[in-house]
Design a protein around this motif. Structure first.
Motif, PDB file in Angstrom:
ATOM      1  N   HIS A  42       5.374 -51.969 -54.056  1.00 58.64           N
ATOM      2  CA  HIS A  42       5.598 -53.330 -53.533  1.00 58.64           C
ATOM      3  C   HIS A  42       6.888 -53.906 -54.109  1.00 58.64           C
ATOM      4  O   HIS A  42       7.626 -54.595 -53.403  1.00 58.64           O
ATOM      5  N   ASP A  43       7.162 -53.620 -55.378  1.00 60.21           N
ATOM      6  CA  ASP A  43       8.394 -54.111 -55.993  1.00 60.21           C
ATOM      7  C   ASP A  43       9.623 -53.537 -55.307  1.00 60.21           C
ATOM      8  O   ASP A  43      10.595 -54.254 -55.067  1.00 60.21           O
ATOM      9  N   ASN A  44       9.589 -52.226 -54.996  1.00 63.27           N
ATOM     10  CA  ASN A  44      10.723 -51.593 -54.316  1.00 63.27           C
ATOM     11  C   ASN A  44      10.951 -52.199 -52.936  1.00 63.27           C
ATOM     12  O   ASN A  44      12.094 -52.483 -52.551  1.00 63.27           O
ATOM     13  N   VAL A  45       9.880 -52.386 -52.202  1.00 65.44           N
ATOM     14  CA  VAL A  45       9.993 -52.933 -50.847  1.00 65.44           C
ATOM     15  C   VAL A  45      10.502 -54.371 -50.899  1.00 65.44           C
ATOM     16  O   VAL A  45      11.372 -54.760 -50.118  1.00 65.44           O
ATOM     17  N   TYR A  46      10.012 -55.156 -51.856  1.00 71.01           N
ATOM     18  CA  TYR A  46      10.483 -56.539 -51.982  1.00 71.01           C
ATOM     19  C   TYR A  46      11.963 -56.579 -52.356  1.00 71.01           C
ATOM     20  O   TYR A  46      12.714 -57.414 -51.838  1.00 71.01           O
ATOM     21  N   GLU A  47      12.387 -55.675 -53.220  1.00 73.96           N
ATOM     22  CA  GLU A  47      13.790 -55.628 -53.621  1.00 73.96           C
ATOM     23  C   GLU A  47      14.685 -55.353 -52.419  1.00 73.96           C
ATOM     24  O   GLU A  47      15.733 -55.981 -52.241  1.00 73.96           O
ATOM     25  N   VAL A  48      14.271 -54.433 -51.561  1.00 79.09           N
ATOM     26  CA  VAL A  48      15.028 -54.128 -50.335  1.00 79.09           C
ATOM     27  C   VAL A  48      15.026 -55.343 -49.405  1.00 79.09           C
ATOM     28  O   VAL A  48      16.062 -55.726 -48.866  1.00 79.09           O
ATOM     29  N   ALA A  49      13.854 -55.971 -49.228  1.00 78.65           N
ATOM     30  CA  ALA A  49      13.757 -57.154 -48.358  1.00 78.65           C
ATOM     31  C   ALA A  49      14.649 -58.276 -48.882  1.00 78.65           C
ATOM     32  O   ALA A  49      15.329 -58.957 -48.099  1.00 78.65           O
ATOM     33  N   ASP A  50      14.662 -58.471 -50.186  1.00 73.56           N
ATOM     34  CA  ASP A  50      15.482 -59.517 -50.791  1.00 73.56           C
ATOM     35  C   ASP A  50      16.970 -59.241 -50.567  1.00 73.56           C
ATOM     36  O   ASP A  50      17.737 -60.161 -50.271  1.00 73.56           O
ATOM     37  N   THR A  51      17.355 -57.988 -50.670  1.00 72.41           N
ATOM     38  CA  THR A  51      18.750 -57.611 -50.441  1.00 72.41           C
ATOM     39  C   THR A  51      19.137 -57.836 -48.981  1.00 72.41           C
ATOM     40  O   THR A  51      20.201 -58.388 -48.692  1.00 72.41           O
ATOM     41  N   ILE A  52      18.274 -57.415 -48.060  1.00 72.21           N
ATOM     42  CA  ILE A  52      18.548 -57.631 -46.633  1.00 72.21           C
ATOM     43  C   ILE A  52      18.618 -59.127 -46.335  1.00 72.21           C
ATOM     44  O   ILE A  52      19.499 -59.584 -45.609  1.00 72.21           O
ATOM     45  N   ALA A  53      17.697 -59.896 -46.912  1.00 70.80           N
ATOM     46  CA  ALA A  53      17.662 -61.344 -46.668  1.00 70.80           C
ATOM     47  C   ALA A  53      18.942 -62.022 -47.154  1.00 70.80           C
ATOM     48  O   ALA A  53      19.399 -62.993 -46.542  1.00 70.80           O
ATOM     49  N   SER A  54      19.518 -61.509 -48.224  1.00 72.15           N
ATOM     50  CA  SER A  54      20.751 -62.121 -48.737  1.00 72.15           C
ATOM     51  C   SER A  54      21.916 -61.949 -47.773  1.00 72.15           C
ATOM     52  O   SER A  54      22.909 -62.680 -47.863  1.00 72.15           O
ATOM     53  N   LEU A  55      21.806 -61.018 -46.847  1.00 67.70           N
ATOM     54  CA  LEU A  55      22.858 -60.787 -45.861  1.00 67.70           C
ATOM     55  C   LEU A  55      22.630 -61.549 -44.557  1.00 67.70           C
ATOM     56  O   LEU A  55      23.465 -61.485 -43.654  1.00 67.70           O
ATOM     57  N   GLN A  56      21.506 -62.248 -44.464  1.00 63.93           N
ATOM     58  CA  GLN A  56      21.136 -62.949 -43.240  1.00 63.93           C
ATOM     59  C   GLN A  56      21.593 -64.402 -43.280  1.00 63.93           C
ATOM     60  O   GLN A  56      21.755 -64.989 -44.342  1.00 63.93           O
ATOM     61  N   GLU A  57      21.736 -64.969 -42.110  1.00 64.59           N
ATOM     62  CA  GLU A  57      22.134 -66.375 -41.974  1.00 64.59           C
ATOM     63  C   GLU A  57      20.965 -67.305 -42.311  1.00 64.59           C
ATOM     64  O   GLU A  57      21.165 -68.383 -42.853  1.00 64.59           O
ATOM     65  N   HIS A  58      19.736 -66.890 -42.002  1.00 61.79           N
ATOM     66  CA  HIS A  58      18.558 -67.741 -42.154  1.00 61.79           C
ATOM     67  C   HIS A  58      17.767 -67.366 -43.405  1.00 61.79           C
ATOM     68  O   HIS A  58      17.896 -66.259 -43.930  1.00 61.79           O
ATOM     69  N   ASN A  59      16.932 -68.305 -43.860  1.00 62.55           N
ATOM     70  CA  ASN A  59      16.139 -68.100 -45.073  1.00 62.55           C
ATOM     71  C   ASN A  59      14.901 -67.267 -44.790  1.00 62.55           C
ATOM     72  O   ASN A  59      14.236 -67.449 -43.771  1.00 62.55           O
ATOM     73  N   LEU A  60      14.584 -66.394 -45.728  1.00 63.80           N
ATOM     74  CA  LEU A  60      13.405 -65.546 -45.634  1.00 63.80           C
ATOM     75  C   LEU A  60      12.153 -66.374 -45.933  1.00 63.80           C
ATOM     76  O   LEU A  60      12.088 -67.070 -46.937  1.00 63.80           O
ATOM     77  N   ILE A  61      11.171 -66.311 -45.027  1.00 60.91           N
ATOM     78  CA  ILE A  61       9.883 -66.976 -45.248  1.00 60.91           C
ATOM     79  C   ILE A  61       8.943 -66.034 -45.975  1.00 60.91           C
ATOM     80  O   ILE A  61       8.318 -66.393 -46.962  1.00 60.91           O
TER      81      ILE A  61
END
Length: 73
Positions: A42-61
């Protein structure tokens, strides 16, 4: 009766806050990524999601790891 389970590739679903519509309701859009290793933590997947979210225009819910497995006799 023996039950056999086989882990299949998981997926990552990310939901983003894209503002509000004319009625003031939040617009939520999602992006999905398939073929996530089923043994990814779960930590690995969240780290990837957080990295992808940092490249997005909108905020991650939220980020969801969706596990899939085959169950057979």
């Amino acid at each position: 009766m023996a039950v056999i389970t086989t882990k299949n590739p998981s997926s990552l679903k990310m939901r983003f806050d894209c503002g509000k519509n004319d009625n003031g309701k939040v617009i939520v859009k999602s992006k999905s990524f398939s073929n996530v290793r089923p043994d990814a933590t779960h930590d690995n997947v969240y780290e990837v999601a957080d990295t992808i979210a940092s490249l997005q225009e909108h905020n991650l819910i939220e980020a969801l790891k969706i596990d899939n497995c085959t169950i057979s006799k």
